[in-house]
Design a protein around this motif. Structure first.
Motif, PDB file in Angstrom:
ATOM      1  N   THR A   5       0.843  -1.196   0.000  1.00 34.64           N
ATOM      2  CA  THR A   5       0.000   0.000   0.000  1.00 34.64           C
ATOM      3  C   THR A   5       0.875   1.241   0.000  1.00 34.64           C
ATOM      4  O   THR A   5       1.974   1.242   0.560  1.00 34.64           O
ATOM      5  CB  THR A   5      -0.947   0.020   1.221  1.00 34.64           C
ATOM      6  OG1 THR A   5      -0.174   0.002   2.421  1.00 34.64           O
ATOM      7  CG2 THR A   5      -1.892  -1.171   1.205  1.00 34.64           C
ATOM      8  N   PHE A   6       0.379   2.275  -0.647  1.00 39.15           N
ATOM      9  CA  PHE A   6       1.088   3.551  -0.733  1.00 39.15           C
ATOM     10  C   PHE A   6       0.091   4.658  -0.427  1.00 39.15           C
ATOM     11  O   PHE A   6      -1.038   4.640  -0.907  1.00 39.15           O
ATOM     12  CB  PHE A   6       1.660   3.767  -2.133  1.00 39.15           C
ATOM     13  CG  PHE A   6       2.543   2.653  -2.618  1.00 39.15           C
ATOM     14  CD1 PHE A   6       3.903   2.672  -2.394  1.00 39.15           C
ATOM     15  CD2 PHE A   6       1.996   1.575  -3.309  1.00 39.15           C
ATOM     16  CE1 PHE A   6       4.718   1.646  -2.844  1.00 39.15           C
ATOM     17  CE2 PHE A   6       2.797   0.548  -3.768  1.00 39.15           C
ATOM     18  CZ  PHE A   6       4.161   0.579  -3.530  1.00 39.15           C
ATOM     19  N   ARG A   8      -1.612   7.714   2.536  1.00 40.94           N
ATOM     20  CA  ARG A   8      -2.123   7.794   3.898  1.00 40.94           C
ATOM     21  C   ARG A   8      -3.351   6.914   4.074  1.00 40.94           C
ATOM     22  O   ARG A   8      -4.143   6.731   3.149  1.00 40.94           O
ATOM     23  CB  ARG A   8      -2.477   9.242   4.242  1.00 40.94           C
ATOM     24  CG  ARG A   8      -1.301  10.202   4.159  1.00 40.94           C
ATOM     25  CD  ARG A   8      -1.716  11.596   4.597  1.00 40.94           C
ATOM     26  NE  ARG A   8      -2.891  12.076   3.862  1.00 40.94           N
ATOM     27  CZ  ARG A   8      -3.502  13.232   4.101  1.00 40.94           C
ATOM     28  NH1 ARG A   8      -3.059  14.023   5.069  1.00 40.94           N
ATOM     29  NH2 ARG A   8      -4.539  13.600   3.380  1.00 40.94           N
ATOM     30  N   ALA A   9      -3.513   6.416   5.278  1.00 36.78           N
ATOM     31  CA  ALA A   9      -4.609   5.486   5.555  1.00 36.78           C
ATOM     32  C   ALA A   9      -5.976   6.111   5.333  1.00 36.78           C
ATOM     33  O   ALA A   9      -6.940   5.412   4.998  1.00 36.78           O
ATOM     34  CB  ALA A   9      -4.498   4.966   6.987  1.00 36.78           C
ATOM     35  N   ASP A  10      -6.087   7.450   5.504  1.00 35.05           N
ATOM     36  CA  ASP A  10      -7.396   8.094   5.370  1.00 35.05           C
ATOM     37  C   ASP A  10      -7.644   8.653   3.971  1.00 35.05           C
ATOM     38  O   ASP A  10      -8.666   9.285   3.724  1.00 35.05           O
ATOM     39  CB  ASP A  10      -7.565   9.200   6.413  1.00 35.05           C
ATOM     40  CG  ASP A  10      -6.462  10.260   6.348  1.00 35.05           C
ATOM     41  OD1 ASP A  10      -5.444  10.007   5.678  1.00 35.05           O
ATOM     42  OD2 ASP A  10      -6.628  11.323   6.966  1.00 35.05           O
ATOM     43  N   ASP A  11      -6.719   8.455   3.031  1.00 33.59           N
ATOM     44  CA  ASP A  11      -6.945   8.877   1.651  1.00 33.59           C
ATOM     45  C   ASP A  11      -7.880   7.897   0.944  1.00 33.59           C
ATOM     46  O   ASP A  11      -8.040   6.743   1.377  1.00 33.59           O
ATOM     47  CB  ASP A  11      -5.624   8.971   0.891  1.00 33.59           C
ATOM     48  CG  ASP A  11      -4.841  10.229   1.232  1.00 33.59           C
ATOM     49  OD1 ASP A  11      -5.458  11.198   1.715  1.00 33.59           O
ATOM     50  OD2 ASP A  11      -3.613  10.235   1.043  1.00 33.59           O
ATOM     51  N   ARG A  12      -8.470   8.341  -0.170  1.00 34.56           N
ATOM     52  CA  ARG A  12      -9.398   7.476  -0.905  1.00 34.56           C
ATOM     53  C   ARG A  12      -8.667   6.242  -1.416  1.00 34.56           C
ATOM     54  O   ARG A  12      -7.534   6.316  -1.914  1.00 34.56           O
ATOM     55  CB  ARG A  12     -10.034   8.237  -2.067  1.00 34.56           C
ATOM     56  CG  ARG A  12      -9.074   8.580  -3.168  1.00 34.56           C
ATOM     57  CD  ARG A  12      -9.740   9.343  -4.287  1.00 34.56           C
ATOM     58  NE  ARG A  12     -10.838   8.637  -4.866  1.00 34.56           N
ATOM     59  CZ  ARG A  12     -11.619   9.141  -5.812  1.00 34.56           C
ATOM     60  NH1 ARG A  12     -11.415  10.376  -6.249  1.00 34.56           N
ATOM     61  NH2 ARG A  12     -12.608   8.431  -6.321  1.00 34.56           N
ATOM     62  N   PRO A  13      -9.285   5.064  -1.309  1.00 32.49           N
ATOM     63  CA  PRO A  13      -8.610   3.836  -1.743  1.00 32.49           C
ATOM     64  C   PRO A  13      -8.711   3.623  -3.250  1.00 32.49           C
ATOM     65  O   PRO A  13      -9.779   3.781  -3.849  1.00 32.49           O
ATOM     66  CB  PRO A  13      -9.374   2.747  -0.986  1.00 32.49           C
ATOM     67  CG  PRO A  13     -10.740   3.315  -0.774  1.00 32.49           C
ATOM     68  CD  PRO A  13     -10.577   4.798  -0.637  1.00 32.49           C
ATOM     69  N   GLY A  37      -4.327  12.893  -3.944  1.00 33.07           N
ATOM     70  CA  GLY A  37      -4.282  12.144  -2.697  1.00 33.07           C
ATOM     71  C   GLY A  37      -5.032  10.833  -2.818  1.00 33.07           C
ATOM     72  O   GLY A  37      -6.232  10.828  -3.096  1.00 33.07           O
ATOM     73  N   ALA A  38      -4.340   9.725  -2.645  1.00 37.85           N
ATOM     74  CA  ALA A  38      -4.968   8.417  -2.744  1.00 37.85           C
ATOM     75  C   ALA A  38      -4.155   7.410  -1.950  1.00 37.85           C
ATOM     76  O   ALA A  38      -2.950   7.583  -1.743  1.00 37.85           O
ATOM     77  CB  ALA A  38      -5.085   7.966  -4.197  1.00 37.85           C
ATOM     78  N   ARG A  39      -4.820   6.383  -1.508  1.00 38.24           N
ATOM     79  CA  ARG A  39      -4.146   5.253  -0.877  1.00 38.24           C
ATOM     80  C   ARG A  39      -4.211   4.106  -1.878  1.00 38.24           C
ATOM     81  O   ARG A  39      -5.289   3.564  -2.145  1.00 38.24           O
ATOM     82  CB  ARG A  39      -4.823   4.856   0.428  1.00 38.24           C
ATOM     83  CG  ARG A  39      -4.185   3.629   1.097  1.00 38.24           C
ATOM     84  CD  ARG A  39      -4.802   3.387   2.459  1.00 38.24           C
ATOM     85  NE  ARG A  39      -4.183   2.262   3.133  1.00 38.24           N
ATOM     86  CZ  ARG A  39      -4.717   1.031   3.194  1.00 38.24           C
ATOM     87  NH1 ARG A  39      -5.897   0.804   2.638  1.00 38.24           N
ATOM     88  NH2 ARG A  39      -4.089   0.059   3.822  1.00 38.24           N
ATOM     89  N   PHE A  40      -3.079   3.781  -2.454  1.00 32.87           N
ATOM     90  CA  PHE A  40      -3.033   2.745  -3.478  1.00 32.87           C
ATOM     91  C   PHE A  40      -2.876   1.373  -2.835  1.00 32.87           C
ATOM     92  O   PHE A  40      -1.972   1.154  -2.018  1.00 32.87           O
ATOM     93  CB  PHE A  40      -1.896   3.015  -4.455  1.00 32.87           C
ATOM     94  CG  PHE A  40      -2.067   4.287  -5.225  1.00 32.87           C
ATOM     95  CD1 PHE A  40      -2.943   4.351  -6.290  1.00 32.87           C
ATOM     96  CD2 PHE A  40      -1.375   5.435  -4.852  1.00 32.87           C
ATOM     97  CE1 PHE A  40      -3.120   5.527  -7.000  1.00 32.87           C
ATOM     98  CE2 PHE A  40      -1.542   6.617  -5.552  1.00 32.87           C
ATOM     99  CZ  PHE A  40      -2.425   6.666  -6.629  1.00 32.87           C
ATOM    100  N   ILE A  41      -3.750   0.474  -3.213  1.00 37.57           N
ATOM    101  CA  ILE A  41      -3.711  -0.920  -2.762  1.00 37.57           C
ATOM    102  C   ILE A  41      -3.254  -1.746  -3.961  1.00 37.57           C
ATOM    103  O   ILE A  41      -3.940  -1.805  -4.985  1.00 37.57           O
ATOM    104  CB  ILE A  41      -5.089  -1.389  -2.273  1.00 37.57           C
ATOM    105  CG1 ILE A  41      -5.606  -0.463  -1.165  1.00 37.57           C
ATOM    106  CG2 ILE A  41      -5.018  -2.835  -1.787  1.00 37.57           C
ATOM    107  CD1 ILE A  41      -7.066  -0.693  -0.804  1.00 37.57           C
ATOM    108  N   VAL A  42      -2.074  -2.361  -3.844  1.00 38.85           N
ATOM    109  CA  VAL A  42      -1.437  -2.989  -5.004  1.00 38.85           C
ATOM    110  C   VAL A  42      -1.123  -4.451  -4.677  1.00 38.85           C
ATOM    111  O   VAL A  42      -0.107  -4.749  -4.033  1.00 38.85           O
ATOM    112  CB  VAL A  42      -0.145  -2.239  -5.396  1.00 38.85           C
ATOM    113  CG1 VAL A  42       0.390  -2.774  -6.713  1.00 38.85           C
ATOM    114  CG2 VAL A  42      -0.394  -0.732  -5.492  1.00 38.85           C
ATOM    115  N   PRO A  43      -1.973  -5.375  -5.103  1.00 39.01           N
ATOM    116  CA  PRO A  43      -1.676  -6.793  -4.863  1.00 39.01           C
ATOM    117  C   PRO A  43      -0.808  -7.399  -5.955  1.00 39.01           C
ATOM    118  O   PRO A  43      -0.760  -6.900  -7.086  1.00 39.01           O
ATOM    119  CB  PRO A  43      -3.068  -7.430  -4.872  1.00 39.01           C
ATOM    120  CG  PRO A  43      -3.854  -6.587  -5.828  1.00 39.01           C
ATOM    121  CD  PRO A  43      -3.307  -5.174  -5.681  1.00 39.01           C
ATOM    122  N   ASP A  44      -0.116  -8.468  -5.607  1.00 39.87           N
ATOM    123  CA  ASP A  44       0.413  -9.396  -6.598  1.00 39.87           C
ATOM    124  C   ASP A  44      -0.653 -10.477  -6.753  1.00 39.87           C
ATOM    125  O   ASP A  44      -0.967 -11.191  -5.782  1.00 39.87           O
ATOM    126  CB  ASP A  44       1.729 -10.029  -6.128  1.00 39.87           C
ATOM    127  CG  ASP A  44       2.915  -9.084  -6.241  1.00 39.87           C
ATOM    128  OD1 ASP A  44       2.813  -8.079  -6.975  1.00 39.87           O
ATOM    129  OD2 ASP A  44       3.939  -9.353  -5.583  1.00 39.87           O
TER     130      ASP A  44
END
Length: 248
Positions: A5-6, A8-13, A37-44
């Motif tokens: 994840t990249f 802040r925790a409170d940024d839009r996912p 401003g975004a919280r990037f969720i990046v899976p493998d």
């Protein structure tokens, strides 16, 4: 699945879904150019890079795992950006769980099933081990526009990709067609394909666009199958602008 994840925790996912044969690292250039401003969720994805110990089974199974991931990692609806194999998963995810997906960007998704997939898969099975040779992997990397700075990551991912994952992922990719729920997705949708991709990719983009009222379609001049890696700054700016638009 392994995730990074990249932000802040409170940024839009924002969930980023990579293509087949690569890993979450393919989004590094995009994330590096993002200015919103975004919280990037990046899976493998299963079977890929740090998730190589988990064989890719099917799109259905992977979408179920992504639903679990969203419910665990996000407290609001997510924006989903998918490339190639990941774009097919993005379409399925948005179609099946619109309550979890606020908007979706579909980049280079094949949406018209291939002819004679059994023959192609038989040839792929016979040559699967070539992907573990660096000389062959480097040729494949060129087709995906993998930059020199990410070549180590690509070679690692390619060498750890099992034959079972390769055949399952490619088979699902070749047989994919939009689910019946796709025309009813209520959120924002952006559909991109490269001008220099195979004809089936542009036909697929048009098919996805025609099926979903209100979707936006763009064919990107000069781009092949690898828009996020071929033009990372442009792509990041386009996604940033799209993320800033108010929801429909």
């Amino acid at each position: 699945m392994y995730i990074e994840t990249f932000g802040r925790a409170d940024d839009r996912p924002v969930l980023l879904l990579h293509g087949g044969g690569v890993g979450g690292w393919m989004w590094n250039p995009t994330v590096g150019h993002m200015t919103t401003g975004a919280r990037f969720i990046v899976p493998d994805l299963p079977g890929h890079d740090h998730s190589a110990d988990q064989t890719y089974q099917s799109h259905d199974q992977t979408v179920s795992e992504l639903i679990y991931l969203i419910e665990k990692e996000a407290t609001t609806q997510v924006a989903v950006v998918g490339f190639s194999l990941g774009a097919q998963l993005a379409v399925l995810l948005a179609s099946r769980r619109p309550d979890l997906v606020e908007r979706v960007a579909v980049v280079s998704a094949q949406a018209k099933p291939s002819r004679a997939p059994a023959l192609t898969l038989a040839l792929l099975a016979a040559t699967a081990n070539l992907a573990k040779h660096h000389w062959f992997a480097k040729q494949q990397a060129k087709a995906l526009f993998v930059p020199a700075g990410l070549m180590t990551e690509y070679l690692r991912t390619s060498s750890n990709l099992s034959k079972e994952t390769l055949l399952a992922a490619v088979g699902e990719n070749m047989r994919f067609s939009p689910p019946p729920e796709w025309p009813y997705f209520p959120g924002m949708s952006l559909i991109l394909a490269g001008e220099r991709e195979r004809d089936v990719m542009q036909v697929s983009a048009q098919l996805l666009h025609n099926a979903l009222r209100g979707s936006r379609l763009a064919i990107i001049d000069g781009c092949g199958h690898g828009i996020p890696l071929q033009r990372p700054r442009w792509f990041a700016e386009r996604i940033c602008a799209w993320l800033r638009e108010p929801p429909v």
